[in-house]
Design an enzyme around this catalytic site. Structure first.
Site, PDB file in Angstrom:
ATOM      1  N   LYS A 295      28.645 -31.333  48.630  1.00  0.00           N
ATOM      2  CA  LYS A 295      28.347 -30.799  47.349  1.00  0.00           C
ATOM      3  C   LYS A 295      27.146 -31.360  46.740  1.00  0.00           C
ATOM      4  CE  LYS A 295      30.338 -32.510  43.866  1.00  0.00           C
ATOM      5  NZ  LYS A 295      31.328 -32.669  42.633  1.00  0.00           N
ATOM      6  N   SER A 296      27.170 -32.777  47.036  1.00  0.00           N
ATOM      7  CA  SER A 296      25.950 -33.484  46.169  1.00  0.00           C
ATOM      8  C   SER A 296      24.717 -32.965  46.967  1.00  0.00           C
ATOM      9  CB  SER A 296      26.191 -35.098  46.718  1.00  0.00           C
ATOM     10  OG  SER A 296      27.327 -35.133  45.988  1.00  0.00           O
TER      11      SER A 296
ATOM     12  N   ARG B 194      21.619 -30.416  45.159  1.00  0.00           N
ATOM     13  CA  ARG B 194      20.366 -30.950  45.090  1.00  0.00           C
ATOM     14  C   ARG B 194      19.082 -30.251  45.749  1.00  0.00           C
ATOM     15  NH1 ARG B 194      23.680 -35.129  44.694  1.00  0.00           N
ATOM     16  NH2 ARG B 194      23.024 -37.231  43.724  1.00  0.00           N
TER      17      ARG B 194
ATOM     18  N   SER C  24      26.594 -43.227  35.019  1.00  0.00           N
ATOM     19  CA  SER C  24      26.392 -42.146  36.235  1.00  0.00           C
ATOM     20  C   SER C  24      25.147 -42.139  36.825  1.00  0.00           C
ATOM     21  CB  SER C  24      26.709 -40.571  35.553  1.00  0.00           C
ATOM     22  OG  SER C  24      26.367 -39.786  36.734  1.00  0.00           O
ATOM     23  N   SER C  25      25.258 -42.269  38.154  1.00  0.00           N
ATOM     24  CA  SER C  25      23.817 -42.202  38.798  1.00  0.00           C
ATOM     25  C   SER C  25      23.158 -41.001  39.000  1.00  0.00           C
ATOM     26  CB  SER C  25      24.283 -42.726  40.411  1.00  0.00           C
ATOM     27  OG  SER C  25      25.270 -41.386  40.830  1.00  0.00           O
TER      28      SER C  25
ATOM     29  N   ASP D  63      34.301 -41.671  44.701  1.00  0.00           N
ATOM     30  CA  ASP D  63      34.984 -40.377  45.047  1.00  0.00           C
ATOM     31  C   ASP D  63      35.995 -40.753  46.115  1.00  0.00           C
ATOM     32  OD1 ASP D  63      33.751 -38.920  43.071  1.00  0.00           O
ATOM     33  OD2 ASP D  63      32.600 -37.722  44.393  1.00  0.00           O
TER      34      ASP D  63
ATOM     35  N   ASN E 249      33.310 -45.911  36.223  1.00  0.00           N
ATOM     36  CA  ASN E 249      32.671 -44.520  36.119  1.00  0.00           C
ATOM     37  C   ASN E 249      33.844 -43.441  36.515  1.00  0.00           C
ATOM     38  OD1 ASN E 249      32.756 -45.296  38.918  1.00  0.00           O
ATOM     39  ND2 ASN E 249      30.628 -43.981  39.174  1.00  0.00           N
TER      40      ASN E 249
ATOM     41  N   ARG F 201      39.855 -40.399  35.613  1.00  0.00           N
ATOM     42  CA  ARG F 201      40.605 -40.444  36.889  1.00  0.00           C
ATOM     43  C   ARG F 201      41.427 -41.825  37.023  1.00  0.00           C
ATOM     44  NH1 ARG F 201      35.955 -38.138  41.249  1.00  0.00           N
ATOM     45  NH2 ARG F 201      36.484 -35.931  40.773  1.00  0.00           N
TER      46      ARG F 201
ATOM     47  N   LYS G  56      36.491 -26.028  43.099  1.00  0.00           N
ATOM     48  CA  LYS G  56      35.329 -26.563  42.717  1.00  0.00           C
ATOM     49  C   LYS G  56      34.428 -26.978  43.890  1.00  0.00           C
ATOM     50  CE  LYS G  56      33.770 -30.520  39.729  1.00  0.00           C
ATOM     51  NZ  LYS G  56      32.798 -29.984  38.982  1.00  0.00           N
TER      52      LYS G  56
END
Length: 427
Positions: free
Chosen positions: A23-24, A28, A170-171, A314, A337, A345, A412
């Site tokens: 996903k990341s 991008r 958040s990065s 994650d 985070n 979470r 998602k």
């Protein structure tokens, strides 16, 4: 829509899983391809809600692309620079942080009038630090409801210059700036305040930016130096590697109830930090075998671990489940985070782990987890968080089964997860 999924006790797992695209990386490279010069062919693109939100937004922004029937190959015609729109538009981005954050910075490069909106949870996810950074560079941005949170409207105006950015939330805020600032009119220097979270995700961003022809230098992740007036150039073809966070569930399943499971699409040559999860598994006692584009895990006796997991937030969620099957008390540290993800979470994990009998201490930025004496069959609330659903599916390896509420939330990032999980499982 399925309200719940009852997973029967699984006695054994074994086999091979071909991972969906990351996903990341998918979101991008969709954005980078759109603002690059030339046409890019993306293969192994993730087909999920988050990538669909990005694709829908790019289409509204005037990007032309051709998506294959299976939605895994996409030819993107780049526009060769920032987006130029003559009229006001609104973009709906669901709960896709990997879409709204980078888009905000890129859309702030040119005079626009664009509203970025999302679902109810998106309106609870902080974006103020990114907005503050963009305003320092000249951007004009308005909050439409609550200060610090979407929905937001960007009017453009970002030029570059010296920018100070909080790094501890958040990065994705830094990723957003790193993607946009090479296109700014002036050079940009980004100074990071505090500790930068999830550094491996910044490495992903820098790696991909370089593939599209731009090099960014930094001083130990504390200061980033970006030349302005640059142009991204297509690499021609780019294959998206498998999702390393998604790999964690299958590798963990093997460690708990293997057999052996081989995941393909990630390995020694992966650019994702979450492959570190395999090393953590090995530290806990599992047997790991690495190849360039695959990882194999074989069951062994598991022991608790005490580790800072800020760099892999994650995959760290999967460690929380492994703790239930390990000897001793596992402590997962420096994960504040987690609280600003798809749900809080830390709180959600604490509540649901206690349901099944675990002894859990929740701190501001850590979890301490001791395994249950007896596993209790429970209905697990997923909080519309895909990773909660996938993590707690592993409770079916405990001998008592588990009921997953709102299992469709996996769409998602990994719509076929339960199908793939059951394909390597024996009841």
């Amino acid at each position: 829509m399925q309200n719940s999924l009852d997973l029967k006790p699984i006695s054994h797992v074994n086999g091979t899983v071909c991972l969906p695209g990351s996903k990341s990386i998918s979101n991008r490279v969709l954005l980078l391809s759109s603002i690059a010069k030339g046409t890019t062919c993306l293969t192994n693109l993730l087909n999920s809600h988050d990538t669909q939100h990005m694709l829908n937004a790019l289409k509204k922004l005037g990007v032309r692309y051709n998506l294959s029937d299976d939605k895994k190959t996409c030819h993107v015609q780049g526009i060769g620079g920032p987006f130029h729109l003559s009229e006001a538009i609104s973009l709906y981005l669901g709960n896709a942080g990997t879409a709204i954050r980078p888009l905000l910075s890129v859309l702030s490069l040119h005079k626009n009038n664009i509203l970025l909106n999302g679902d109810d949870r998106m309106h609870e996810r902080p974006i103020g630090d990114l907005v503050d950074a963009l305003i320092q560079g000249g951007a004009v941005i308005e909050y439409k409801k609550n200060k610090g949170y979407p929905p937001i409207c960007t009017k453009g105006g970002f030029l570059g210059g010296s920018i100070f950015l909080n790094g501890n939330i958040s990065s994705q805020f830094l990723t957003s700036l790193l993607i946009s600032t090479p296109l700014a009119l002036k050079d940009t220097t980004i100074f990071i305040k505090g500790n930068l979270v999830s550094k491996p995700y910044i490495d992903i961003t820098l790696n991909l930016i370089k593939i599209f022809g731009v090099n960014i230098e930094h001083d130990s992740y504390n200061v980033f130096y970006i030349k302005g007036k640059q142009q991204y150039k297509t690499p021609g073809k780019y294959t998206i590697e498998g999702d390393a966070s998604s790999a964690s569930y299958f590798l963990a399943a093997a460690a708990i109830k293997g057999g052996s499971i081989k995941v393909t699409g990630v390995g020694k040559k992966s650019i994702q930090g979450d492959i570190e999860f395999a090393n953590i598994l090995e530290k806990m006692g599992a047997t790991i075998f690495w190849e360039d584009y695959s990882i194999t895990c074989t069951r062994n006796k598991l022991n608790a671990i005490d580790l800072d997991m800020n760099h892999i937030p994650d995959a760290a969620m999967t460690v929380a489940i492994l703790a239930l099957f390990s000897k001793g008390t596992t402590i997962i540290r420096n994960i504040y985070n987690w609280r600003v993800k798809e749900t809080d979470r830390l709180s959600a994990m604490t509540i649901e782990l206690r349901k099944i009998g675990a002894i859990v201490e929740e701190g501001r930025d850590f979890l301490s987890i001791s395994p249950p004496i007896f596993f209790q069959y429970s209905s697990i609330e997923t909080y519309n968080d895909h990773r909660m659903a996938m993590c707690f599916s592993l409770i079916s390896l405990s001998g008592v089964g588990v009921n997953i509420l709102n299992p469709n939330c996996i769409s998602k990032t990994f719509p076929s997860y339960f199908k793939d999980f059951l394909s390597i499982s024996k009841i």
